[in-house]
Every structure is written in structure tokens, then in C-alpha cells.
Motif scaffolding. Structure first.
Motif: not given
Length: 381
Positions: A315-329
Motif C-alpha cells: 500500500v506504498t502508493e496509497l500511503r504516498q497519495a494520502e500524504q500528498t492529500i494531507r500536504e495539499r490540505e
């Protein structure tokens, strides 16, 4: 001091049996006559001996009649040929089963003539008839038993058995196995359909599993990894040998708190299922990888625990996507907070999720007071 009379009869069994019955009947009759004091009269008078033979003939005729009736009542068709392969006996069911008119069967017919008659009414072509006659004659002459099935033109399935008799003769039985044949065909069709359904269901389950997980794993009773399958090669980002023979907590994992480890180990030792246990581990090239695994305990037929089996996903890509979303938020929140325009954000339930500084200045209510509120913001807007 008593006289003993003996006699012997030799010859083919079918010929000997009727003679033996006559002799036995005559001897027993004479013994009964001796006991009744009529022996001299019976032996001296030709008429008396003729009477005995007549009685013997009637007895044998009665036995043969009963035997013929019994054979006729059998559901199988029967034909008997002598050592010269000439027809001597057949029952009522034989012509009915093979479709031969009874009037065409004659005692003394050669086996080959009966076979040709049978083939004619069974729908064989000329070439097929020649093959049938040649094969069955060869088997009969060589004394080889045989078995085959034939489907008549009307759909009836006949099961034919040929057997050699002790005197060199030949007996054949014909059985109507149409129902059994149809039942077997239906059973095979049902089995094939069930087999295809199982195969389709198995494939569907495998497809669903592969879509929902990257690899499958198994552990033994000591919770050591024993196998990996599926897309483990490209998704584990490590060689499988790094895992074999080790327990999950023997690996250099990160991203798991001591309390989470304690709960996970306790659940495994209690042989309980677990879902979505997440952890991090470095790939072979050193890049961090995020895994999520689920497992169920396995027990044998006696209820003994034999290990675990389960699924794993990268789930590395999923975790990275979540981190990207949190950063953008976070970035968006900074922009909104720095704006001079009073701005707030609501979720689907109309609860405040963000309240910027301009809103706080305008209303006098801080973000701490308003975030999570469902109604308070309506008083100002």
C-alpha cells in the motif's frame, strides 16, 4: 453277498444329462417296484418297462417345459448355439430386443446367418455387417468371451455378452440398458456441469483474491513463514528468502508501536484472525515500503492449530497519495488562513471543518470554538 449294478455314461454334458435323468427315474421306479413286490413283473413285461420309460419321458418333458417357461420369463434375450455354432435354443425376449421376427428364427441356423439377420434388423450397413460377422465368428471359434454395446436405430441400447460353454457351444445374452445408459449420460452431464461450475467459481474466487491482494502467504504452527504466491515477486520488493522461516516480528519492521505489536502477537498466539495489520519495511534497494496483511488461523481435522494463511498488499502508493492529500490540505489551509476574506469549510453534515482568522475577527468566535459546530455558524451567515 448282495449284487451291485453299476453303469456309466460318457459324452457331451447336454446329451448326458437327459439320459442320466431317464436312467435315474427307471432305477428308482424299479426299486420302488421291488419294495412293493412288483419287480419281477416290471422287469419281465415289455409293457411294464415301456410304461416306466413313458413316465420318465413325461417327467423329462415336464422339466423341459418348466425350464423353457423360466427362460422365456427372463428379461434378457438369450441364444444358445451348439459346438457346430448352430442355433439350438432362444427365448421370447431375444427377437423382441433385436427386432427380428420370431418366424425367421429356425432351429439349426448357423451363427453367421443369425448374425446377418440381427445386423439387417439392427440397421447395420453391408460393410458393418461383414465386420460384425467376421469378428463375432472369430471370437466364437477361438472361444473368447466378448462384451459390447449397440445402439439400435430406435434409440434402444443393447448390452451383448458372448460366452463359450464347456461343450464348445456358445451362449449370448442381450440386455436392454437404455435407461441405465441415459441415466449414466445424465449423471456424466451433471458431473461435467458441476465440475465446470466449481472451476468457474474457483477461478472467480482466485480473480477476486488477486484483485483484492498482491500475494498470499502461509505460516506453520510456530508462526514462521512457509510459502508465498501470487504477485509477491514484484510487490514485496524483497526476495522471499528474506521471510522464510521467520516470524513477522523477527523482521526489521517499522511503523508499529509497541502496543500494536503486543496486541498483534497476542491475537496470533490465541489463534485469532486479524485484518489490515499495517507496517513498514525497507525494500531491497532501501526505499521504504508500506504493507498491509490479513490472516486467518488454520486447523486440521482434529481441531489442532497448524498455522496461518492470509493475504498481503503493498500500500506504498496509497500511503504516498494520502500524504500528498494531507500536504495539499495543509497548504490550502495556510492559504485560506492568510486570506483577508472570511472563509470557512463545511463537511457533508454541515459541520465546520475549517474557520480562518478573518472569520474569527469578523465574528469574534475562534476556530477552536467553531470547528465541529453544526449550527453556531448559521447565526452569522
Amino acid at each position: 453277498g448282495h449284487r451291485l449294478a453299476c453303469f456309466a455314461i460318457a459324452g457331451p454334458l447336454q446329451a448326458v444329462k437327459p439320459i442320466a435323468r431317464i436312467a435315474r427315474f427307471c432305477v428308482l421306479s424299479m426299486l420302488r417296484a421291488r419294495q412293493e413286490g412288483r419287480a419281477d413283473e416290471a422287469l419281465a413285461s415289455p409293457a411294464g418297462l415301456g410304461q416306466l420309460l413313458g413316465q420318465a419321458h413325461q417327467t423329462i418333458e415336464g422339466s423341459l417345459t418348466r425350464l423353457h417357461d423360466a427362460v422365456d420369463s427372463i428379461e434378457q434375450g438369450i441364444t444358445v448355439f451348439d459346438a457346430a455354432l448352430q442355433l439350438v435354443v432362444w427365448n421370447r425376449r431375444f427377437p423382441e430386443l433385436v427386432g427380428i421376427p420370431s418366424a425367421q428364427l429356425i432351429r439349426g441356423m448357423d451363427l453367421k446367418d443369425v448374425l446377418r439377420l440381427y445386423a439387417q434388423h439392427a440397421g447395420y450397413k453391408a460393410a458393418q455387417t461383414d465386420v460384425l460377422v467376421k469378428k463375432r465368428l472369430a471370437r466364437a471359434r477361438n472361444g473368447r468371451s466378448s462384451f459390447f454395446e449397440h445402439v439400435r436405430s430406435n434409440g434402444m441400447v443393447l448390452e451383448v455378452h458372448d460366452r463359450r460353454l464347456a461343450d464348445g457351444g456358445w451362449v449370448s445374452t442381450y440386455s436392454d440398458v437404455t435407461r441405465r445408459h441415459h441415466a449414466d449420460a445424465a449423471l456424466r452431464l451433471a458431473y461435467d456441469q458441476a465440475e465446470r461450475q466449481v472451476a468457474d467459481q474457483t477461478k472467480a474466487l482466485r480473480d477476486f483474491a488477486e484483485l483484492s491482494a498482491d500475494w498470499f502467504w502461509t505460516q506453520d504452527a510456530e508462526l514462521r513463514f512457509t510459502s508465498f504466491s501470487g504477485r509477491s515477486t514484484d510487490k514485496l520488493r524483497r526476495t522471499q528468502s528474506d521471510f522464510f522461516g521467520k516470524r513477522r516480528w523477527d523482521m526489521p519492521l517499522s511503523g508499529v508501536t509497541p502496543a500494536q505489536w503486543a496486541d498483534h502477537i497476542a491475537a496470533c498466539e490465541r489463534h485469532e484472525p486479524f485484518r489490515d495489520f499495517a507496517y513498514e519495511i525497507a525494500a531491497s534497494d532501501g526505499t521504504p515500503q508500506h504493507y498491509m496483511v490479513s490472516g486467518v488461523p488454520v486447523f486440521d481435522g482434529q481441531g489442532r492449530f497448524t498455522g496461518y494463511r492470509g493475504t498481503g498488499s503493498n500500500v506504498t502508493e496509497l500511503r504516498q497519495a494520502e500524504q500528498t492529500i494531507r500536504e495539499r490540505e495543509r497548504q490550502l489551509a495556510q492559504i485560506v488562513d492568510g486570506s483577508s476574506v472570511a472563509t470557512f469549510v463545511l463537511d457533508a453534515q454541515h459541520r465546520v471543518t475549517h474557520w480562518n482568522r478573518a472569520c474569527a475577527i469578523l465574528t469574534g468566535w475562534s476556530a477552536q470554538d467553531m470547528v465541529g459546530s453544526e449550527e453556531a455558524w448559521r447565526a452569522f451567515f
